[in-house]
Design an enzyme around this catalytic site. Structure first.
Site, PDB file in Angstrom:
ATOM      1  N   ASN A 211       0.856  -1.198   0.000  1.00  0.00           N
ATOM      2  CA  ASN A 211       0.000   0.000   0.000  1.00  0.00           C
ATOM      3  C   ASN A 211       0.884   1.238   0.000  1.00  0.00           C
ATOM      4  O   ASN A 211       2.114   1.133  -0.010  1.00  0.00           O
ATOM      5  CB  ASN A 211      -0.959  -0.034   1.201  1.00  0.00           C
ATOM      6  CG  ASN A 211      -0.196  -0.142   2.511  1.00  0.00           C
ATOM      7  OD1 ASN A 211       0.566   0.745   2.868  1.00  0.00           O
ATOM      8  ND2 ASN A 211      -0.369  -1.268   3.208  1.00  0.00           N
ATOM      9  N   ASP A 280      -4.625  -6.473   5.047  1.00  0.00           N
ATOM     10  CA  ASP A 280      -5.718  -7.298   5.595  1.00  0.00           C
ATOM     11  C   ASP A 280      -5.763  -8.661   4.923  1.00  0.00           C
ATOM     12  O   ASP A 280      -6.342  -9.603   5.457  1.00  0.00           O
ATOM     13  CB  ASP A 280      -7.060  -6.588   5.389  1.00  0.00           C
ATOM     14  CG  ASP A 280      -7.204  -5.395   6.332  1.00  0.00           C
ATOM     15  OD1 ASP A 280      -6.760  -5.513   7.488  1.00  0.00           O
ATOM     16  OD2 ASP A 280      -7.734  -4.350   5.893  1.00  0.00           O
ATOM     17  N   LYS A 290       9.045 -17.295 -10.531  1.00  0.00           N
ATOM     18  CA  LYS A 290       8.250 -16.211 -11.138  1.00  0.00           C
ATOM     19  C   LYS A 290       6.996 -16.781 -11.804  1.00  0.00           C
ATOM     20  O   LYS A 290       7.073 -17.777 -12.529  1.00  0.00           O
ATOM     21  CB  LYS A 290       9.122 -15.476 -12.170  1.00  0.00           C
ATOM     22  CG  LYS A 290       8.406 -14.311 -12.784  1.00  0.00           C
ATOM     23  CD  LYS A 290       9.227 -13.643 -13.882  1.00  0.00           C
ATOM     24  CE  LYS A 290       8.372 -12.606 -14.575  1.00  0.00           C
ATOM     25  NZ  LYS A 290       8.990 -12.109 -15.797  1.00  0.00           N
ATOM     26  N   PHE A 325      -4.581   3.191  14.677  1.00  0.00           N
ATOM     27  CA  PHE A 325      -4.814   4.236  13.685  1.00  0.00           C
ATOM     28  C   PHE A 325      -5.938   3.782  12.778  1.00  0.00           C
ATOM     29  O   PHE A 325      -6.201   2.580  12.651  1.00  0.00           O
ATOM     30  CB  PHE A 325      -3.546   4.492  12.864  1.00  0.00           C
ATOM     31  CG  PHE A 325      -2.748   5.640  13.385  1.00  0.00           C
ATOM     32  CD1 PHE A 325      -2.085   5.527  14.597  1.00  0.00           C
ATOM     33  CD2 PHE A 325      -2.661   6.833  12.679  1.00  0.00           C
ATOM     34  CE1 PHE A 325      -1.343   6.588  15.097  1.00  0.00           C
ATOM     35  CE2 PHE A 325      -1.921   7.903  13.165  1.00  0.00           C
ATOM     36  CZ  PHE A 325      -1.262   7.783  14.375  1.00  0.00           C
ATOM     37  N   LYS A 339     -14.138   0.845  15.555  1.00  0.00           N
ATOM     38  CA  LYS A 339     -12.891   0.059  15.660  1.00  0.00           C
ATOM     39  C   LYS A 339     -12.367   0.039  17.099  1.00  0.00           C
ATOM     40  O   LYS A 339     -11.857  -0.972  17.570  1.00  0.00           O
ATOM     41  CB  LYS A 339     -11.804   0.679  14.765  1.00  0.00           C
ATOM     42  CG  LYS A 339     -11.759   0.047  13.396  1.00  0.00           C
ATOM     43  CD  LYS A 339     -10.751   0.737  12.500  1.00  0.00           C
ATOM     44  CE  LYS A 339     -11.291   0.745  11.081  1.00  0.00           C
ATOM     45  NZ  LYS A 339     -10.484   1.522  10.164  1.00  0.00           N
ATOM     46  N   LYS A 343     -11.982  -3.560  18.667  1.00  0.00           N
ATOM     47  CA  LYS A 343     -10.624  -4.070  18.898  1.00  0.00           C
ATOM     48  C   LYS A 343     -10.192  -3.921  20.361  1.00  0.00           C
ATOM     49  O   LYS A 343      -9.044  -4.215  20.700  1.00  0.00           O
ATOM     50  CB  LYS A 343      -9.640  -3.389  17.947  1.00  0.00           C
ATOM     51  CG  LYS A 343      -9.995  -3.619  16.460  1.00  0.00           C
ATOM     52  CD  LYS A 343      -8.848  -3.313  15.519  1.00  0.00           C
ATOM     53  CE  LYS A 343      -9.260  -3.467  14.064  1.00  0.00           C
ATOM     54  NZ  LYS A 343      -8.148  -3.430  13.119  1.00  0.00           N
TER      55      LYS A 343
HETATM   56  N1  CTP Z   1      -4.294  -3.410  11.847  1.00  0.00           N
HETATM   57  C1  CTP Z   1      -3.632  -4.504  12.392  1.00  0.00           C
HETATM   58  N2  CTP Z   1      -3.589  -5.691  11.745  1.00  0.00           N
HETATM   59  C2  CTP Z   1      -4.200  -5.844  10.536  1.00  0.00           C
HETATM   60  C3  CTP Z   1      -4.877  -4.729   9.973  1.00  0.00           C
HETATM   61  C4  CTP Z   1      -4.915  -3.537  10.643  1.00  0.00           C
HETATM   62  O1  CTP Z   1      -3.077  -4.365  13.478  1.00  0.00           O
HETATM   63  N3  CTP Z   1      -4.116  -7.005   9.922  1.00  0.00           N
HETATM   64  C5  CTP Z   1      -4.339  -2.158  12.617  1.00  0.00           C
HETATM   65  C6  CTP Z   1      -3.692  -0.965  11.941  1.00  0.00           C
HETATM   66  O2  CTP Z   1      -2.330  -0.861  12.281  1.00  0.00           O
HETATM   67  C7  CTP Z   1      -4.494   0.191  12.513  1.00  0.00           C
HETATM   68  C8  CTP Z   1      -5.850  -0.403  12.753  1.00  0.00           C
HETATM   69  O3  CTP Z   1      -5.673  -1.820  12.789  1.00  0.00           O
HETATM   70  O4  CTP Z   1      -3.975   0.591  13.762  1.00  0.00           O
HETATM   71  C9  CTP Z   1      -6.909  -0.053  11.757  1.00  0.00           C
HETATM   72  O5  CTP Z   1      -6.603  -0.494  10.507  1.00  0.00           O
HETATM   73  P1  CTP Z   1      -7.591  -0.259   9.251  1.00  0.00           P
HETATM   74  O6  CTP Z   1      -7.011  -0.958   8.084  1.00  0.00           O
HETATM   75  O7  CTP Z   1      -7.874   1.164   9.094  1.00  0.00           O
HETATM   76  O8  CTP Z   1      -8.875  -0.939   9.701  1.00  0.00           O
HETATM   77  P2  CTP Z   1      -9.317  -2.420   9.698  1.00  0.00           P
HETATM   78  O9  CTP Z   1      -9.392  -2.860  11.092  1.00  0.00           O
HETATM   79  O10 CTP Z   1      -8.450  -3.217   8.797  1.00  0.00           O
HETATM   80  O11 CTP Z   1     -10.795  -2.343   9.140  1.00  0.00           O
HETATM   81  P3  CTP Z   1     -11.320  -2.034   7.662  1.00  0.00           P
HETATM   82  O12 CTP Z   1     -10.401  -2.753   6.734  1.00  0.00           O
HETATM   83  O13 CTP Z   1     -12.679  -2.560   7.719  1.00  0.00           O
HETATM   84  O14 CTP Z   1     -11.277  -0.565   7.504  1.00  0.00           O
END
Ligand code: CTP
Length: 398
Positions: A211, A280, A290, A325, A339, A343
């Site tokens: 990303n 995610d 490859k 975050f 969240k 969480k």
């Molecule tokens: N985070 C994490 N582990 C993951 C994904 C996210 O610890 N596998 C943490 C990020 O570091 C951040 C928070 O979760 O502190 C929120 O991440 P975000 O991607 O914004 O939200 P998600 O929980 O993934 O939810 P969504 O994808 O539905 O927005």
């Protein structure tokens, strides 16, 4: 960051003395009032003039040189007493030996004695001189007296040898000064774990899914926590940011790596801030070779990664403070608050990708700090300023 701070720069006669003009300039640019004391040998490598031009202050080499009204005509006492921090770099074996044994036989060794501020010493010399048992014992003695030692780098030395003894990069020396005096040490004794940057999920040896995160927010958080006296561990995804001085860094690549690093470090921490943009989803399989193209479209099966923040919320110790975050493109506040509950964390810093000046790769951010019983909307700020606000809010709650 050094406005109103008086920094005494002690330059001794190592070959890297010429680099200290740059350090003086960097400190001046950060707002410091910089005073320079040189040993006689240092003046054979670089003259006083560049320092006088850059700092606009008189450079001293001689204890008996006439002082100025500013130094009450006794510069060897006034300079050390007025300093908020002293940086001695490069520090030769000679000046280290004198400092360790209270010898005051020139301007630099004398000016240090009346000081009560943090004193940073950056040894730099030939590798065999550096490894000499007497030199090492003197460095240990300085450490035991509370001196801050910036370890030399390894590399090709001016004497022709390869080994430890190189003066670290100028920015690292400036970082050491910042860490010592830029901010009040209100986080002293706190252990802080920060994650930063993106993750990379490999498809094959050549390609990966990632990303836009640059890691700037997480590195700013780590630097600010260190400047406020915390013991910082930074778990970093792949970034191109310079490694900050005085922070334990654990480099990771994938979400799985980051999960493992965070889980092994988390139990010892007082504060955990998850600012990394963790993937995610990750490919179900990573090809060893490859992946070759074929006619027609292709799709890549993905599986969920472990949610690190959610796991931290499940296994947390009651006294730990956990901050996540949240990067959203719509319904920023509602989604972020959801969240926080889902969480089981204490704080979510929400930023919107849609707001100009906020988000990936830029040096500024617009953040709303959401805690269990309130929220604080911050205006546009640098990521370092945002970091201070986040730690102000955390320190109020713990
Ligand atoms: N985070 C994490 N582990 C993951 C994904 C996210 O610890 N596998 C943490 C990020 O570091 C951040 C928070 O979760 O502190 C929120 O991440 P975000 O991607 O914004 O939200 P998600 O929980 O993934 O939810 P969504 O994808 O539905 O927005």
């Amino acid at each position: 960051m050094l406005k109103g701070k008086n920094i005494l720069l002690g330059v001794s006669g190592g070959i890297a003395a010429y680099k200290m003009a740059n350090v003086a300039s960097m400190l001046v640019k950060l707002g410091a009032d910089v005073h320079v004391v040189m040993t006689e040998n240092a003046t054979k490598i670089i003259t006083k003039e560049p320092f006088e031009v850059l700092t606009k202050n008189k450079v001293y080499t001689d204890v008996f040189a006439p002082g100025t009204p500013e130094t009450n005509y006794v510069p060897h006492i006034a300079l050390g007493e007025a300093a908020d921090a002293i940086l001695i770099a490069p520090a030769t074996a000679n000046i280290i030996g004198k400092l360790a044994n209270g010898i005051a036989d020139d301007m630099l060794s004398t000016a240090v004695l009346p000081a009560s501020c943090p004193i940073i010493v950056a040894p730099s010399m030939n590798v065999h001189m550096y490894e000499n048992k007497i030199v090492q014992a003197n460095i240990e003695k300085l450490r035991s007296f509370g001196f801050i030692i910036v370890e030399p780098d390894e590399g090709h030395l001016a004497c022709g040898y390869d080994g430890k003894g190189k003066l670290p990069e100028e920015a690292e020396l400036v970082d050491a000064v910042l860490k010592a005096v830029a901010k009040p040490h209100d986080m002293e004794g706190k252990k802080v774990l920060i994650t930063a940057g993106p993750t990379e999920e490999a498809l094959d040896p050549i390609r990966f899914i990632t990303n836009h995160s640059s890691g700037k927010m997480g590195y700013a958080l780590a630097e600010v926590a260190a400047m406020r006296g915390a013991e910082v561990t930074l778990v970093s995804g792949p970034t191109s940011i310079k490694k900050p001085y005085g922070i334990k860094i654990i480099d990771t690549v994938s979400a799985e790596d980051m999960y493992n690093a965070v889980m092994s470090e988390a139990p010892a921490q007082d504060i955990i801030v998850m600012s990394a943009a963790v993937a995610d989803y990750t490919p179900v399989t990573t090809a060893d070779e490859k992946i070759k193209k074929s006619d027609g479209d292709m799709s890549i099966p993905l599986k969920r990664t472990k949610d690190i923040l959610k796991t931290l919320g499940e296994i947390r110790k009651p006294e730990q403070f956990i901050c996540g975050f949240s990067m959203e493109t719509e319904n920023v506040l509602e989604n972020s608050r959801a969240k926080l509950v889902k969480k089981n964390v204490d704080m979510i810093c929400a930023n919107s990708l849609r707001t100009p000046g906020a988000g990936y790769k830029v040096d500024t951010n617009i953040v709303t700090i959401i805690s269990r019983d309130g929220m604080e909307e911050l205006p546009i700020m640098t990521k370092h300023e945002v970091s201070d606000k986040i730690f102000d809010a955390i320190m109020k709650e713990i």
